[in-house]
Design an enzyme around this catalytic site. Structure first.
Site, mmCIF file in Angstrom:
data_model
loop_
_atom_site.group_PDB
_atom_site.id
_atom_site.type_symbol
_atom_site.label_atom_id
_atom_site.label_comp_id
_atom_site.label_asym_id
_atom_site.label_seq_id
_atom_site.Cartn_x
_atom_site.Cartn_y
_atom_site.Cartn_z
ATOM 1 C CE LYS A 175 -1.379 -4.550 3.340
ATOM 2 N NZ LYS A 175 -1.648 -5.912 2.845
ATOM 3 C CB SER A 181 -0.860 -0.018 1.264
ATOM 4 O OG SER A 181 -1.456 1.238 1.469
ATOM 5 C CE1 TYR A 189 -4.076 -3.242 5.670
ATOM 6 C CE2 TYR A 189 -3.756 -0.883 5.336
ATOM 7 C CZ TYR A 189 -3.940 -2.145 4.822
ATOM 8 O OH TYR A 189 -3.982 -2.318 3.447
HETATM 9 P P1 NAD Z 1 -10.876 -7.552 1.227
HETATM 10 O O1 NAD Z 1 -11.102 -7.564 2.694
HETATM 11 O O2 NAD Z 1 -12.035 -7.310 0.331
HETATM 12 O O3 NAD Z 1 -10.185 -8.926 0.783
HETATM 13 C C1 NAD Z 1 -9.293 -9.613 1.612
HETATM 14 C C2 NAD Z 1 -9.739 -11.072 1.684
HETATM 15 O O4 NAD Z 1 -8.830 -11.807 2.513
HETATM 16 C C3 NAD Z 1 -11.139 -11.241 2.300
HETATM 17 O O5 NAD Z 1 -11.954 -11.979 1.403
HETATM 18 C C4 NAD Z 1 -10.899 -12.000 3.609
HETATM 19 O O6 NAD Z 1 -11.957 -12.880 3.893
HETATM 20 C C5 NAD Z 1 -9.588 -12.710 3.299
HETATM 21 N N1 NAD Z 1 -8.758 -13.037 4.470
HETATM 22 C C6 NAD Z 1 -8.366 -12.216 5.479
HETATM 23 N N2 NAD Z 1 -7.611 -12.894 6.368
HETATM 24 C C7 NAD Z 1 -7.519 -14.173 5.907
HETATM 25 C C8 NAD Z 1 -6.884 -15.348 6.397
HETATM 26 N N3 NAD Z 1 -6.226 -15.363 7.548
HETATM 27 N N4 NAD Z 1 -6.997 -16.500 5.670
HETATM 28 C C9 NAD Z 1 -7.700 -16.509 4.510
HETATM 29 N N5 NAD Z 1 -8.325 -15.436 4.020
HETATM 30 C C10 NAD Z 1 -8.238 -14.279 4.712
HETATM 31 O O7 NAD Z 1 -9.723 -6.485 0.940
HETATM 32 P P2 NAD Z 1 -9.204 -5.855 -0.434
HETATM 33 O O8 NAD Z 1 -9.604 -4.431 -0.465
HETATM 34 O O9 NAD Z 1 -9.548 -6.727 -1.571
HETATM 35 O O10 NAD Z 1 -7.640 -5.876 -0.167
HETATM 36 C C11 NAD Z 1 -6.818 -6.919 -0.670
HETATM 37 C C12 NAD Z 1 -5.391 -6.650 -0.240
HETATM 38 O O11 NAD Z 1 -4.968 -5.396 -0.729
HETATM 39 C C13 NAD Z 1 -5.186 -6.606 1.282
HETATM 40 O O12 NAD Z 1 -3.933 -7.184 1.575
HETATM 41 C C14 NAD Z 1 -5.165 -5.125 1.568
HETATM 42 O O13 NAD Z 1 -4.440 -4.830 2.727
HETATM 43 C C15 NAD Z 1 -4.451 -4.594 0.332
HETATM 44 N N6 NAD Z 1 -4.736 -3.192 0.045
HETATM 45 C C16 NAD Z 1 -6.037 -2.789 -0.097
HETATM 46 C C17 NAD Z 1 -6.308 -1.450 -0.354
HETATM 47 C C18 NAD Z 1 -7.740 -0.972 -0.506
HETATM 48 O O14 NAD Z 1 -7.960 0.233 -0.459
HETATM 49 N N7 NAD Z 1 -8.713 -1.829 -0.702
HETATM 50 C C19 NAD Z 1 -5.253 -0.538 -0.475
HETATM 51 C C20 NAD Z 1 -3.954 -0.980 -0.337
HETATM 52 C C21 NAD Z 1 -3.692 -2.320 -0.086
HETATM 53 C C1 UD1 Z 2 -7.195 4.696 3.419
HETATM 54 C C2 UD1 Z 2 -6.413 4.054 4.536
HETATM 55 C C3 UD1 Z 2 -5.003 3.716 4.063
HETATM 56 C C4 UD1 Z 2 -5.051 2.887 2.785
HETATM 57 C C5 UD1 Z 2 -5.824 3.676 1.748
HETATM 58 C C6 UD1 Z 2 -5.915 2.971 0.427
HETATM 59 C C7 UD1 Z 2 -7.385 5.164 6.513
HETATM 60 C C8 UD1 Z 2 -7.121 6.135 7.626
HETATM 61 N N1 UD1 Z 2 -6.360 4.995 5.657
HETATM 62 O O1 UD1 Z 2 -6.592 5.929 3.182
HETATM 63 O O2 UD1 Z 2 -4.309 3.019 5.045
HETATM 64 O O3 UD1 Z 2 -3.752 2.628 2.324
HETATM 65 O O4 UD1 Z 2 -7.153 3.903 2.248
HETATM 66 O O5 UD1 Z 2 -6.928 2.044 0.467
HETATM 67 O O6 UD1 Z 2 -8.439 4.552 6.411
HETATM 68 N N2 UD1 Z 2 -12.792 11.145 3.333
HETATM 69 C C9 UD1 Z 2 -13.782 12.023 3.725
HETATM 70 N N3 UD1 Z 2 -14.920 11.527 4.280
HETATM 71 C C10 UD1 Z 2 -15.121 10.186 4.465
HETATM 72 C C11 UD1 Z 2 -14.102 9.283 4.043
HETATM 73 C C12 UD1 Z 2 -12.946 9.808 3.508
HETATM 74 O O7 UD1 Z 2 -13.632 13.233 3.570
HETATM 75 O O8 UD1 Z 2 -16.173 9.794 4.987
HETATM 76 C C13 UD1 Z 2 -11.563 11.691 2.723
HETATM 77 C C14 UD1 Z 2 -10.312 11.354 3.525
HETATM 78 O O9 UD1 Z 2 -10.066 12.314 4.494
HETATM 79 C C15 UD1 Z 2 -9.264 11.314 2.402
HETATM 80 C C16 UD1 Z 2 -10.039 10.836 1.166
HETATM 81 O O10 UD1 Z 2 -11.413 11.077 1.464
HETATM 82 O O11 UD1 Z 2 -8.796 12.608 2.149
HETATM 83 C C17 UD1 Z 2 -9.836 9.353 0.895
HETATM 84 O O12 UD1 Z 2 -10.130 8.632 2.085
HETATM 85 P P1 UD1 Z 2 -10.109 7.031 2.157
HETATM 86 O O13 UD1 Z 2 -10.947 6.482 1.052
HETATM 87 O O14 UD1 Z 2 -10.444 6.634 3.545
HETATM 88 O O15 UD1 Z 2 -8.604 6.640 1.799
HETATM 89 P P2 UD1 Z 2 -7.241 7.134 2.499
HETATM 90 O O16 UD1 Z 2 -7.480 8.106 3.567
HETATM 91 O O17 UD1 Z 2 -6.343 7.548 1.398
#
Ligand code: NAD
Ligand code: UD1
Length: 340
Positions: free
Chosen positions: A154, A125, A150
């Site tokens: 990473k 991330s 969290y």
């Molecule tokens: P998500 O929660 O939708 O998907 C993660 C999946 O992993 C879920 O289906 C959950 O059931 C499964 N899981 C969790 N722990 C497990 C375990 N111990 N064994 C087996 N399965 C398990 O999340 P996502 O948004 O699809 O994110 C996927 C990856 O990307 C994660 O590693 C997350 O940290 C990373 N990531 C997400 C974002 C974002 O904004 N969504 C941003 C940066 C990084």
């Molecule tokens: C979040 C996670 C970060 C992760 C990233 C990418 C938090 C604190 N951080 O960050 O760890 O890597 O997603 O998935 O959750 N906002 C509002 N109102 C809301 C929600 C968000 O104004 O109700 C604003 C936030 O202040 C920010 C922007 O929208 O400026 C995006 O927010 P969000 O979607 O939560 O992502 P990140 O803050 O970038």
């Protein structure tokens, strides 16, 4: 060729399974369904006409993980999405986050070592950069102290992977995602936030559909052109496609070094108000919002330097903000039809 996708019923994992199957890969999903639903497997099959193998198991269970990998020893690559990802919850329950995210990773790497699997892709991330000193932020930028347990998982995970690669014969690629949003254009898969969403886009769509009264915009006094914070939003389908490219790069022996790191963003930053404006344009809905104070731990602005990923992976995000917001809205509409 068979690819293992952990967390494959989750938000980003499910979109990646679709792209892998579209490219002809066989997919085995491992997920414990702690943050996703088994019906996602059916939705993937509906999109691709191909049912992925689904193994319900918890990766913190080492014996079960080993047994599953042994059963699928012909896997040629592993994409590891499985993790807990709620930033606020990780502050309240740090041990749960360290235990789940790090134990899963270690068990998976141990199993890969035991069964001699070579190619590993990791979900990292942009949170590892904190508030960067220079924008756009490149992969060589110094990493900052994590704002949450969290985020720290990473950083630690990248160290664990680097050390494992150095000690053995495995190749790995860490993909640092910026802000993934949107959904598949079929509206059959998308993000399923449990409870009240923390992230901006699901909060916007849930407000517009009437599940939430109004969006709170966190901060209007940032040093940006309209005072609201800037992020690099990327369409989840573009993100998913980058994983296919990363796997292929390793399978074709094209990695330049055994552990590579790439930013996955568009390179464009948008403010919260710009995101809202794009949403209102594509949906025709007027969003109810109010300004409130800054959210603790939020950074002011971040967007990616994507030149290294574009050049090395031959991949570039293709979908724009309006396409992201339209697909997110269509997903919200599909969800409301599904549950009414
Ligand atoms: P998500 O929660 O939708 O998907 C993660 C999946 O992993 C879920 O289906 C959950 O059931 C499964 N899981 C969790 N722990 C497990 C375990 N111990 N064994 C087996 N399965 C398990 O999340 P996502 O948004 O699809 O994110 C996927 C990856 O990307 C994660 O590693 C997350 O940290 C990373 N990531 C997400 C974002 C974002 O904004 N969504 C941003 C940066 C990084
Ligand atoms: C979040 C996670 C970060 C992760 C990233 C990418 C938090 C604190 N951080 O960050 O760890 O890597 O997603 O998935 O959750 N906002 C509002 N109102 C809301 C929600 C968000 O104004 O109700 C604003 C936030 O202040 C920010 C922007 O929208 O400026 C995006 O927010 P969000 O979607 O939560 O992502 P990140 O803050 O970038």
């Amino acid at each position: 060729m068979k690819i293992l996708v952990t967390g494959g019923t989750g938000y980003i994992g499910s979109h990646t399974v679709v792209e892998l199957q579209n490219e002809g890969y066989e997919v085995v999903i491992i997920d414990n369904l702690s943050n996703s639903d088994r019906t996602v497997v059916d939705s993937i099959a509906e999109i691709t006409n191909h049912v992925p193998v689904f193994e319900e198991l918890d990766l913190v269970d080492r014996a079960a993980t080993f047994a599953c990998i042994e059963k699928h020893k012909d896997i040629v690559g592993v994409i590891h999405f499985a993790a807990l990802k709620a930033v606020g919850e990780s502050v309240e329950k740090p041990l749960l986050y360290y235990y789940n995210n790090l134990t899963s990773l270690i068990n998976l790497l141990l199993a890969m070592q035991k069964f001699d699997l070579q190619n590993f892709v990791f979900s990292s991330s942009c949170t590892v950069y904190g508030q960067p000193d220079q924008l756009p932020v490149g992969e060589q930028a110094p990493l900052k102290k994590a704002e949450s347990p969290y985020g720290n998982t990473k950083k630690i995970s990248e160290d664990i992977i680097r050390d494992s690669v150095d000690a053995g014969s495995m190749n790995a690629i860490s993909l640092r995602y910026f802000n993934p949003i949107g959904a598949h254009d079929t509206a059959l898969i998308g993000e399923l936030p449990l409870g009240v969403p923390n992230n901006l886009v699901p909060y916007i769509t849930q407000t517009a559909i009437g599940k939430r009264d109004h969006l709170k915009i966190f901060g209007k006094d940032y040093s940006t052109h309209d005072g609201t914070a800037i992020r690099d939003y990327i369409h989840v389908v573009d993100l998913a496609r980058a994983h296919v490219v990363a796997v292929k790069r390793m399978l074709q022996g094209n990695s330049k070094i055994p552990f590579e790191i790439f930013n996955l963003g568009t390179g464009n930053g948008f403010t919260v108000l710009e995101v809202i404006k794009a949403f209102e344009k594509v949906s025709g809905e007027k969003l109810n919002y109010q300004f409130t104070g800054r959210r603790k731990g939020d950074i002011e602005k971040v967007w990616a330097d994507t030149s290294f990923a574009n050049q090395e992976l031959g991949w570039k995000a293709a979908l724009g903000l309006e396409e992201m917001m339209l697909s997110a809205w269509n997903w919200e509409l599909a969800l409301s039809n599904r549950f009414t």
